[in-house]
Design a protein around this motif. Structure first.
Motif, PDB file in Angstrom:
ATOM      1  N   GLU A  29       0.835  -1.208   0.000  1.00  0.00           N
ATOM      2  CA  GLU A  29       0.000   0.000   0.000  1.00  0.00           C
ATOM      3  C   GLU A  29       0.867   1.255   0.000  1.00  0.00           C
ATOM      4  O   GLU A  29       0.543   2.246  -0.666  1.00  0.00           O
ATOM      5  CB  GLU A  29      -0.899  -0.014   1.227  1.00  0.00           C
ATOM      6  CG  GLU A  29      -1.800   1.214   1.341  1.00  0.00           C
ATOM      7  CD  GLU A  29      -2.623   1.198   2.616  1.00  0.00           C
ATOM      8  OE1 GLU A  29      -3.336   2.205   2.858  1.00  0.00           O
ATOM      9  OE2 GLU A  29      -2.547   0.202   3.362  1.00  0.00           O
ATOM     10  N   LEU A  30       1.991   1.212   0.731  1.00  0.00           N
ATOM     11  CA  LEU A  30       2.902   2.355   0.764  1.00  0.00           C
ATOM     12  C   LEU A  30       3.469   2.641  -0.623  1.00  0.00           C
ATOM     13  O   LEU A  30       3.522   3.796  -1.069  1.00  0.00           O
ATOM     14  CB  LEU A  30       4.036   2.072   1.751  1.00  0.00           C
ATOM     15  CG  LEU A  30       5.144   3.115   1.845  1.00  0.00           C
ATOM     16  CD1 LEU A  30       4.603   4.406   2.434  1.00  0.00           C
ATOM     17  CD2 LEU A  30       6.303   2.591   2.683  1.00  0.00           C
ATOM     18  N   VAL A  31       3.879   1.577  -1.321  1.00  0.00           N
ATOM     19  CA  VAL A  31       4.405   1.749  -2.674  1.00  0.00           C
ATOM     20  C   VAL A  31       3.311   2.257  -3.608  1.00  0.00           C
ATOM     21  O   VAL A  31       3.555   3.109  -4.473  1.00  0.00           O
ATOM     22  CB  VAL A  31       4.995   0.415  -3.178  1.00  0.00           C
ATOM     23  CG1 VAL A  31       5.404   0.519  -4.643  1.00  0.00           C
ATOM     24  CG2 VAL A  31       6.198   0.013  -2.334  1.00  0.00           C
ATOM     25  N   GLY A  32       2.085   1.771  -3.415  1.00  0.00           N
ATOM     26  CA  GLY A  32       0.977   2.231  -4.250  1.00  0.00           C
ATOM     27  C   GLY A  32       0.694   3.710  -4.072  1.00  0.00           C
ATOM     28  O   GLY A  32       0.333   4.407  -5.030  1.00  0.00           O
ATOM     29  N   GLN A  33       0.834   4.231  -2.864  1.00  0.00           N
ATOM     30  CA  GLN A  33       0.629   5.659  -2.625  1.00  0.00           C
ATOM     31  C   GLN A  33       1.660   6.494  -3.393  1.00  0.00           C
ATOM     32  O   GLN A  33       1.341   7.541  -3.959  1.00  0.00           O
ATOM     33  CB  GLN A  33       0.713   5.960  -1.134  1.00  0.00           C
ATOM     34  CG  GLN A  33      -0.425   5.375  -0.324  1.00  0.00           C
ATOM     35  CD  GLN A  33      -0.239   5.581   1.163  1.00  0.00           C
ATOM     36  OE1 GLN A  33       0.807   6.040   1.613  1.00  0.00           O
ATOM     37  NE2 GLN A  33      -1.267   5.212   1.940  1.00  0.00           N
ATOM     38  N   SER A  34       2.906   6.033  -3.400  1.00  0.00           N
ATOM     39  CA  SER A  34       3.931   6.753  -4.157  1.00  0.00           C
ATOM     40  C   SER A  34       3.650   6.676  -5.655  1.00  0.00           C
ATOM     41  O   SER A  34       3.876   7.649  -6.386  1.00  0.00           O
ATOM     42  CB  SER A  34       5.317   6.165  -3.857  1.00  0.00           C
ATOM     43  OG  SER A  34       5.667   6.375  -2.507  1.00  0.00           O
ATOM     44  N   ALA A  35       3.168   5.523  -6.116  1.00  0.00           N
ATOM     45  CA  ALA A  35       2.820   5.400  -7.538  1.00  0.00           C
ATOM     46  C   ALA A  35       1.670   6.323  -7.898  1.00  0.00           C
ATOM     47  O   ALA A  35       1.652   6.936  -8.981  1.00  0.00           O
ATOM     48  CB  ALA A  35       2.471   3.956  -7.868  1.00  0.00           C
ATOM     49  N   ALA A  36       0.709   6.439  -6.972  1.00  0.00           N
ATOM     50  CA  ALA A  36      -0.414   7.337  -7.231  1.00  0.00           C
ATOM     51  C   ALA A  36       0.029   8.788  -7.285  1.00  0.00           C
ATOM     52  O   ALA A  36      -0.637   9.624  -7.912  1.00  0.00           O
ATOM     53  CB  ALA A  36      -1.480   7.157  -6.146  1.00  0.00           C
ATOM     54  N   ALA A  37       1.145   9.108  -6.630  1.00  0.00           N
ATOM     55  CA  ALA A  37       1.660  10.477  -6.651  1.00  0.00           C
ATOM     56  C   ALA A  37       2.476  10.766  -7.901  1.00  0.00           C
ATOM     57  O   ALA A  37       3.039  11.855  -8.036  1.00  0.00           O
ATOM     58  CB  ALA A  37       2.516  10.733  -5.424  1.00  0.00           C
ATOM     59  N   GLY A  38       2.577   9.780  -8.812  1.00  0.00           N
ATOM     60  CA  GLY A  38       3.283  10.005 -10.066  1.00  0.00           C
ATOM     61  C   GLY A  38       4.643   9.366 -10.127  1.00  0.00           C
ATOM     62  O   GLY A  38       5.330   9.470 -11.156  1.00  0.00           O
ATOM     63  N   MET A  39       5.078   8.685  -9.112  1.00  0.00           N
ATOM     64  CA  MET A  39       6.385   8.044  -9.120  1.00  0.00           C
ATOM     65  C   MET A  39       6.300   6.709  -9.857  1.00  0.00           C
ATOM     66  O   MET A  39       5.354   5.956  -9.674  1.00  0.00           O
ATOM     67  CB  MET A  39       6.892   7.810  -7.689  1.00  0.00           C
ATOM     68  CG  MET A  39       8.236   7.091  -7.620  1.00  0.00           C
ATOM     69  SD  MET A  39       8.708   6.652  -5.933  1.00  0.00           S
ATOM     70  CE  MET A  39       8.954   8.263  -5.217  1.00  0.00           C
ATOM     71  N   VAL A  40       7.290   6.440 -10.685  1.00  0.00           N
ATOM     72  CA  VAL A  40       7.388   5.140 -11.344  1.00  0.00           C
ATOM     73  C   VAL A  40       8.175   4.221 -10.411  1.00  0.00           C
ATOM     74  O   VAL A  40       9.397   4.317 -10.312  1.00  0.00           O
ATOM     75  CB  VAL A  40       8.097   5.269 -12.718  1.00  0.00           C
ATOM     76  CG1 VAL A  40       8.158   3.908 -13.395  1.00  0.00           C
ATOM     77  CG2 VAL A  40       7.373   6.265 -13.598  1.00  0.00           C
ATOM     78  N   VAL A  41       7.464   3.367  -9.692  1.00  0.00           N
ATOM     79  CA  VAL A  41       8.082   2.562  -8.652  1.00  0.00           C
ATOM     80  C   VAL A  41       7.671   1.115  -8.823  1.00  0.00           C
ATOM     81  O   VAL A  41       6.529   0.812  -9.200  1.00  0.00           O
ATOM     82  CB  VAL A  41       7.679   3.083  -7.247  1.00  0.00           C
ATOM     83  CG1 VAL A  41       6.173   3.102  -7.083  1.00  0.00           C
ATOM     84  CG2 VAL A  41       8.344   2.259  -6.154  1.00  0.00           C
ATOM     85  N   ARG A  42       8.610   0.207  -8.574  1.00  0.00           N
ATOM     86  CA  ARG A  42       8.346  -1.222  -8.723  1.00  0.00           C
ATOM     87  C   ARG A  42       8.810  -1.931  -7.462  1.00  0.00           C
ATOM     88  O   ARG A  42       9.909  -1.679  -6.957  1.00  0.00           O
ATOM     89  CB  ARG A  42       9.073  -1.774  -9.943  1.00  0.00           C
ATOM     90  CG  ARG A  42       8.783  -3.250 -10.221  1.00  0.00           C
ATOM     91  CD  ARG A  42       9.344  -3.655 -11.578  1.00  0.00           C
ATOM     92  NE  ARG A  42      10.799  -3.553 -11.585  1.00  0.00           N
ATOM     93  CZ  ARG A  42      11.623  -4.533 -11.226  1.00  0.00           C
ATOM     94  NH1 ARG A  42      11.124  -5.701 -10.799  1.00  0.00           N
ATOM     95  NH2 ARG A  42      12.932  -4.380 -11.289  1.00  0.00           N
ATOM     96  N   LEU A  43       7.969  -2.821  -6.932  1.00  0.00           N
ATOM     97  CA  LEU A  43       8.267  -3.574  -5.713  1.00  0.00           C
ATOM     98  C   LEU A  43       8.523  -5.025  -6.073  1.00  0.00           C
ATOM     99  O   LEU A  43       7.728  -5.649  -6.783  1.00  0.00           O
ATOM    100  CB  LEU A  43       7.090  -3.483  -4.727  1.00  0.00           C
ATOM    101  CG  LEU A  43       7.180  -4.368  -3.485  1.00  0.00           C
ATOM    102  CD1 LEU A  43       8.358  -3.960  -2.604  1.00  0.00           C
ATOM    103  CD2 LEU A  43       5.871  -4.312  -2.695  1.00  0.00           C
ATOM    104  N   SER A  44       9.628  -5.561  -5.574  1.00  0.00           N
ATOM    105  CA  SER A  44       9.940  -6.977  -5.780  1.00  0.00           C
ATOM    106  C   SER A  44      10.265  -7.600  -4.424  1.00  0.00           C
ATOM    107  O   SER A  44      10.978  -7.025  -3.614  1.00  0.00           O
ATOM    108  CB  SER A  44      11.123  -7.147  -6.737  1.00  0.00           C
ATOM    109  OG  SER A  44      12.289  -6.534  -6.214  1.00  0.00           O
TER     110      SER A  44
END
Length: 439
Positions: A315-330
């Motif tokens: 959920e934390l990574v999803g919030q950053s993605a929603a803010a426009g960040m291109v982020v990938r979690l592995s």
């Protein structure tokens, strides 16, 4: 200590070897009485010895005045009393001298030897005088009664002062021992109070640092995302109303989450203050200083343990993605549950690293890696160089410079390793390894 067991005080109150004027007055008075007694007994002694009366009187005065030295040289006083026993003088000096000798710190064998000499001298003198009186007809007693009379008189003159002196000396030594123990206990209590104050100050400092770190983690990430969304909202407000509404909703959600976490933190602080108050009221004055701070830290730490966990990382990574960040979690390895403090620390490290990307590398591609190993958990957040240098400054995100320091402190407190720094490609990498069990 003196031979009589009295303590030499640093600032003397009496003359010469006396520690107090009262002791000097007592000894001088006893010596005067003893000198008067020996002078009177010296008159009879001079008549029996065929000496002039003044000679016997002066001899008695000198011998009796030796009692003034009883605290300084008790052995000499006892020897003088034994020496003048055949002249039937110095009875007060003998009694007081034996008492002083027995109450002194001298070895018991010396006290016993001198007491025995005094007993033998008194026994012989009494026996000879009684036998002479019986022969002259001055005493109307049986001849067999003379040994009993001699032993009784010798015991009466030696045993009571020696026993009383031994008792007084033992009591004095006991009181001195108790006084030393009390002084030692007082010093230990003072040292404990100082250490308790130091521990309390250390606990307060640690608590302030921990609270500042928690507040930074709670506020910085949420507010950073709010600022990013607000900047996006400002950019698309007129061009794309639907996206602006979506961004506004995200800003509202972020604000509510930040307020919720702030309320939880303030509640923890209030409960910690209550624990401190109760501890301070129920604890002893010495222990309250250190105990209150320790209770406060433990209470706050226990409540703070109810923070985020690794299950909320997506959920934390999803919030950053929603803010426009291109982020990938592995995620690598078998997912499992860790100690609460370990999971919270791992979550905060990732959260702070993503916050730093928003602040310093807006728009940069970011990779979040989480590895579950047999005895540890490892995490890494690495971002590429931002596509537009200075993008973070454009949205007005300030930085206090405490984020990396706080992450290092968190990981180090659990016995882990924290490393951060720029990459060769121009980005930034944050890595941490935390033992599965708290150290």
């Amino acid at each position: 200590m003196t031979t009589t067991g009295e303590v030499h005080i640093g600032a003397r109150g009496g003359p010469w070897w006396w520690g107090r004027w009262r002791s000097a007055v007592l000894d001088i008075s006893l010596a005067a009485v003893s000198a008067l007694e020996c002078a009177l007994e010296g008159i009879q002694f001079s008549r029996d010895a065929g000496l002039p009366v003044p000679v016997g009187t002066v001899f008695g005065l000198i011998a009796g005045a030796a009692l003034v030295l009883r605290r300084r040289w008790p052995i000499a006083v006892v020897l003088v009393s034994i020496a003048v026993t055949p002249a039937q003088m110095g009875f007060l000096m003998g009694v007081v001298g034996l008492y002083t000798l027995a109450a002194s710190e001298l070895p018991r064998r010396i006290i016993g030897a001198l007491a025995g000499m005094s007993f033998v001298g008194m026994f012989i003198v009494t026996y000879v005088r009684a036998y002479q009186g019986l022969v002259r007809g001055d005493l109307a007693i049986a001849g067999g009664f003379i040994p009993f009379l001699s032993v009784t008189t010798a015991l009466g003159m030696t045993a009571p002062p020696v026993l009383l002196g031994l008792y007084v000396g033992a009591r004095r030594r006991l009181m001195e021992s108790l006084r030393e123990r009390a002084d030692s206990l007082e010093r230990e209590l003072m040292l404990l109070a100082e250490r308790a104050e130091e521990r309390a100050e250390w606990a307060r400092s640690e608590e302030r640092t921990r609270i500042a770190r928690e507040m930074h983690d709670v506020v910085a990430h949420r507010v950073s995302l709010m600022v990013v969304h607000a900047a996006a909202l400002q950019a698309v407000a007129r061009k794309d109303p639907e996206k602006a509404v979506k961004n506004a909703a995200l800003v509202g959600d972020m604000g509510r989450q930040a307020l919720t976490e702030l309320r939880e933190m303030l509640g923890v602080l209030r409960s910690g203050e209550g624990s401190v108050g109760r501890s301070a009221q129920s604890a002893a004055p010495l222990a309250a200083v250190g105990a209150a701070a320790v209770v406060s830290v433990s209470a706050v730490a226990d409540d703070a343990a109810e923070g985020p966990c690794l299950a909320e990382l997506e959920e934390l990574v999803g919030q950053s993605a929603a803010a426009g960040m291109v982020v990938r979690l592995s995620v690598e390895g078998e997912v499992r549950v860790y100690a609460r403090e370990v999971e919270q620390t791992a979550y905060r490290v990732v959260q702070e690293a993503l916050t730093n990307v928003h602040k310093h590398a807006g728009g940069a591609k970011t990779h979040v890696r989480l590895a579950h190993r047999s005895a540890e958990i490892a995490m890494q957040v690495e971002n590429e160089p931002p596509p537009e240098p200075g993008s973070a400054k454009a949205v007005g995100l300030p930085s206090g410079g405490n984020g990396l320091l706080g992450m290092r402190e968190r990981v180090g407190a659990l016995g882990g390793v924290f490393v951060s720094g720029p990459t060769d490609a121009g980005g930034f990498r944050v890595s941490a390894v935390i033992p599965a069990e708290r150290v």
